[in-house]
Design a protein around this motif. Structure first.
Motif, PDB file in Angstrom:
ATOM      1  N   TYR A  34      51.429  28.911  64.098  1.00  0.00           N
ATOM      2  CA  TYR A  34      52.458  28.420  63.184  1.00  0.00           C
ATOM      3  C   TYR A  34      51.925  27.451  62.130  1.00  0.00           C
ATOM      4  N   ARG A  35      50.628  27.234  62.082  1.00  0.00           N
ATOM      5  CA  ARG A  35      50.056  26.234  61.182  1.00  0.00           C
ATOM      6  C   ARG A  35      50.194  26.638  59.715  1.00  0.00           C
ATOM      7  N   ILE A  36      49.837  27.853  59.371  1.00  0.00           N
ATOM      8  CA  ILE A  36      49.887  28.306  57.972  1.00  0.00           C
ATOM      9  C   ILE A  36      51.312  28.732  57.633  1.00  0.00           C
ATOM     10  N   ARG A  37      51.812  28.256  56.502  1.00  0.00           N
ATOM     11  CA  ARG A  37      53.216  28.443  56.136  1.00  0.00           C
ATOM     12  C   ARG A  37      53.579  29.857  55.692  1.00  0.00           C
ATOM     13  N   LEU A  38      52.598  30.696  55.375  1.00  0.00           N
ATOM     14  CA  LEU A  38      52.891  32.063  54.945  1.00  0.00           C
ATOM     15  C   LEU A  38      51.973  33.019  55.681  1.00  0.00           C
ATOM     16  N   LYS A  39      52.578  33.957  56.384  1.00  0.00           N
ATOM     17  CA  LYS A  39      51.828  34.993  57.088  1.00  0.00           C
ATOM     18  C   LYS A  39      51.826  36.249  56.228  1.00  0.00           C
ATOM     19  N   GLN A  40      50.630  36.667  55.847  1.00  0.00           N
ATOM     20  CA  GLN A  40      50.452  37.820  54.972  1.00  0.00           C
ATOM     21  C   GLN A  40      50.475  39.138  55.745  1.00  0.00           C
ATOM     22  N   THR A  41      50.493  40.234  55.002  1.00  0.00           N
ATOM     23  CA  THR A  41      50.284  41.549  55.598  1.00  0.00           C
ATOM     24  C   THR A  41      48.874  41.587  56.164  1.00  0.00           C
ATOM     25  N   SER A  42      48.601  42.489  57.058  1.00  0.00           N
ATOM     26  CA  SER A  42      47.272  42.545  57.683  1.00  0.00           C
ATOM     27  C   SER A  42      46.176  42.771  56.640  1.00  0.00           C
ATOM     28  N   TYR A  43      46.475  43.513  55.583  1.00  0.00           N
ATOM     29  CA  TYR A  43      45.476  43.774  54.540  1.00  0.00           C
ATOM     30  C   TYR A  43      45.025  42.480  53.856  1.00  0.00           C
ATOM     31  N   ASP A  44      45.931  41.571  53.599  1.00  0.00           N
ATOM     32  CA  ASP A  44      45.644  40.351  52.841  1.00  0.00           C
ATOM     33  C   ASP A  44      45.434  39.111  53.703  1.00  0.00           C
ATOM     34  N   ALA A  45      45.669  39.201  54.989  1.00  0.00           N
ATOM     35  CA  ALA A  45      45.689  38.027  55.865  1.00  0.00           C
ATOM     36  C   ALA A  45      44.373  37.254  55.868  1.00  0.00           C
ATOM     37  N   GLU A  46      43.251  37.922  56.044  1.00  0.00           N
ATOM     38  CA  GLU A  46      41.965  37.220  56.168  1.00  0.00           C
ATOM     39  C   GLU A  46      41.637  36.439  54.895  1.00  0.00           C
ATOM     40  N   THR A  47      41.837  37.053  53.745  1.00  0.00           N
ATOM     41  CA  THR A  47      41.549  36.373  52.476  1.00  0.00           C
ATOM     42  C   THR A  47      42.467  35.179  52.288  1.00  0.00           C
ATOM     43  N   PHE A  48      43.742  35.356  52.562  1.00  0.00           N
ATOM     44  CA  PHE A  48      44.701  34.273  52.377  1.00  0.00           C
ATOM     45  C   PHE A  48      44.414  33.109  53.321  1.00  0.00           C
ATOM     46  N   VAL A  49      44.169  33.392  54.588  1.00  0.00           N
ATOM     47  CA  VAL A  49      43.856  32.343  55.561  1.00  0.00           C
ATOM     48  C   VAL A  49      42.583  31.603  55.155  1.00  0.00           C
ATOM     49  N   SER A  50      41.600  32.317  54.640  1.00  0.00           N
ATOM     50  CA  SER A  50      40.365  31.669  54.180  1.00  0.00           C
ATOM     51  C   SER A  50      40.646  30.681  53.056  1.00  0.00           C
ATOM     52  N   LEU A  51      41.486  31.070  52.111  1.00  0.00           N
ATOM     53  CA  LEU A  51      41.829  30.142  51.017  1.00  0.00           C
ATOM     54  C   LEU A  51      42.535  28.903  51.557  1.00  0.00           C
ATOM     55  N   ILE A  52      43.480  29.108  52.461  1.00  0.00           N
ATOM     56  CA  ILE A  52      44.201  27.973  53.044  1.00  0.00           C
ATOM     57  C   ILE A  52      43.219  27.045  53.758  1.00  0.00           C
ATOM     58  N   ASN A  53      42.257  27.635  54.464  1.00  0.00           N
ATOM     59  CA  ASN A  53      41.280  26.866  55.243  1.00  0.00           C
ATOM     60  C   ASN A  53      40.071  26.401  54.429  1.00  0.00           C
ATOM     61  N   LYS A  54      40.100  26.622  53.129  1.00  0.00           N
ATOM     62  CA  LYS A  54      39.029  26.194  52.222  1.00  0.00           C
ATOM     63  C   LYS A  54      37.678  26.828  52.567  1.00  0.00           C
ATOM     64  N   SER A  55      37.701  28.089  52.941  1.00  0.00           N
ATOM     65  CA  SER A  55      36.454  28.801  53.234  1.00  0.00           C
ATOM     66  C   SER A  55      36.399  30.075  52.397  1.00  0.00           C
ATOM     67  N   THR A  56      35.227  30.633  52.288  1.00  0.00           N
ATOM     68  CA  THR A  56      35.047  31.849  51.495  1.00  0.00           C
ATOM     69  C   THR A  56      35.420  33.057  52.349  1.00  0.00           C
ATOM     70  N   PRO A  57      36.307  33.911  51.848  1.00  0.00           N
ATOM     71  CA  PRO A  57      36.697  35.092  52.616  1.00  0.00           C
ATOM     72  C   PRO A  57      35.584  36.132  52.663  1.00  0.00           C
ATOM     73  N   LYS A  58      35.675  37.027  53.631  1.00  0.00           N
ATOM     74  CA  LYS A  58      34.699  38.122  53.736  1.00  0.00           C
ATOM     75  C   LYS A  58      34.746  39.004  52.508  1.00  0.00           C
ATOM     76  N   SER A  59      35.948  39.249  52.008  1.00  0.00           N
ATOM     77  CA  SER A  59      36.108  40.078  50.820  1.00  0.00           C
ATOM     78  C   SER A  59      36.638  39.219  49.677  1.00  0.00           C
ATOM     79  N   THR A  60      35.948  39.295  48.563  1.00  0.00           N
ATOM     80  CA  THR A  60      36.395  38.568  47.372  1.00  0.00           C
ATOM     81  C   THR A  60      36.835  39.542  46.279  1.00  0.00           C
TER      82      THR A  60
END
Length: 164
Positions: free
Chosen positions: A117-143
């Motif tokens: 419940y930490r992140i305020r927006l849960k994305q679709t599975s396609y976009d989830a990893e990239t979005f979570v990376s931005l929230i967590n201030k890390s570089t996503p696997k796919s840019t």
């Protein structure tokens, strides 16, 4: 149906609130053109001390809603909500004032230690990893997806504003 007039920041903030994009919704598809229009509209509204109408957001309460937690299932407006949160990530990442960074972070994450419940927006599975990376201030696997491209565009536009 019940309509409520509120700002986007009021909508996404609040104690332990998570918006969920259900799997039947499309992936994040906004392009640079749409993001630039929104950025310019928000900038013009701020410069003229006016509000900016971003459109309706339609949702229903999810099954995990209770006394201490709200789950909002987004039916319409997920592209706009996602874009606003991407812009907030870019704003946070270009700020140097720690207090202002904390002010922005409150719209991105809940204060709970429960990772679910930490992140305020849960994305679709396609976009989830990239979005979570931005929230967590890390570089996503796919840019190479629209979430990351638009984040980079917002960074560029915010830095251009600083240099003016």
């Amino acid at each position: 149906m019940h309509a409520v007039d509120m700002t986007i920041l009021d909508f996404i903030s609040g104690r332990n609130k998570v918006c969920v994009i259900p799997p039947f919704q499309r992936n994040y598809e906004w392009t640079e053109k749409q993001c630039k229009e929104l950025f310019d509209d928000i900038k013009n509204a701020a410069e003229n001390d006016k509000s900016h109408y971003i459109g309706n957001i339609v949702y229903y309460l999810g099954k995990r809603t209770g006394a201490s937690f709200s789950e909002l299932i987004l039916v319409d407006g997920q592209q706009r909500v996602t874009t606003i949160l991407i812009l907030l990530c870019a704003l946070r990442d270009t700020m140097s004032d720690i207090d202002k960074v904390a002010d922005v972070e409150q719209f991105l994450v809940n204060s709970t230690k429960d990772e679910k419940y930490r992140i305020r927006l849960k994305q679709t599975s396609y976009d989830a990893e990239t979005f979570v990376s931005l929230i967590n201030k890390s570089t996503p696997k796919s840019t190479s997806n629209n979430i990351y491209r638009n984040y980079e565009n917002f960074i560029k536009w915010l830095k251009n504003e600083e240099s003016m």
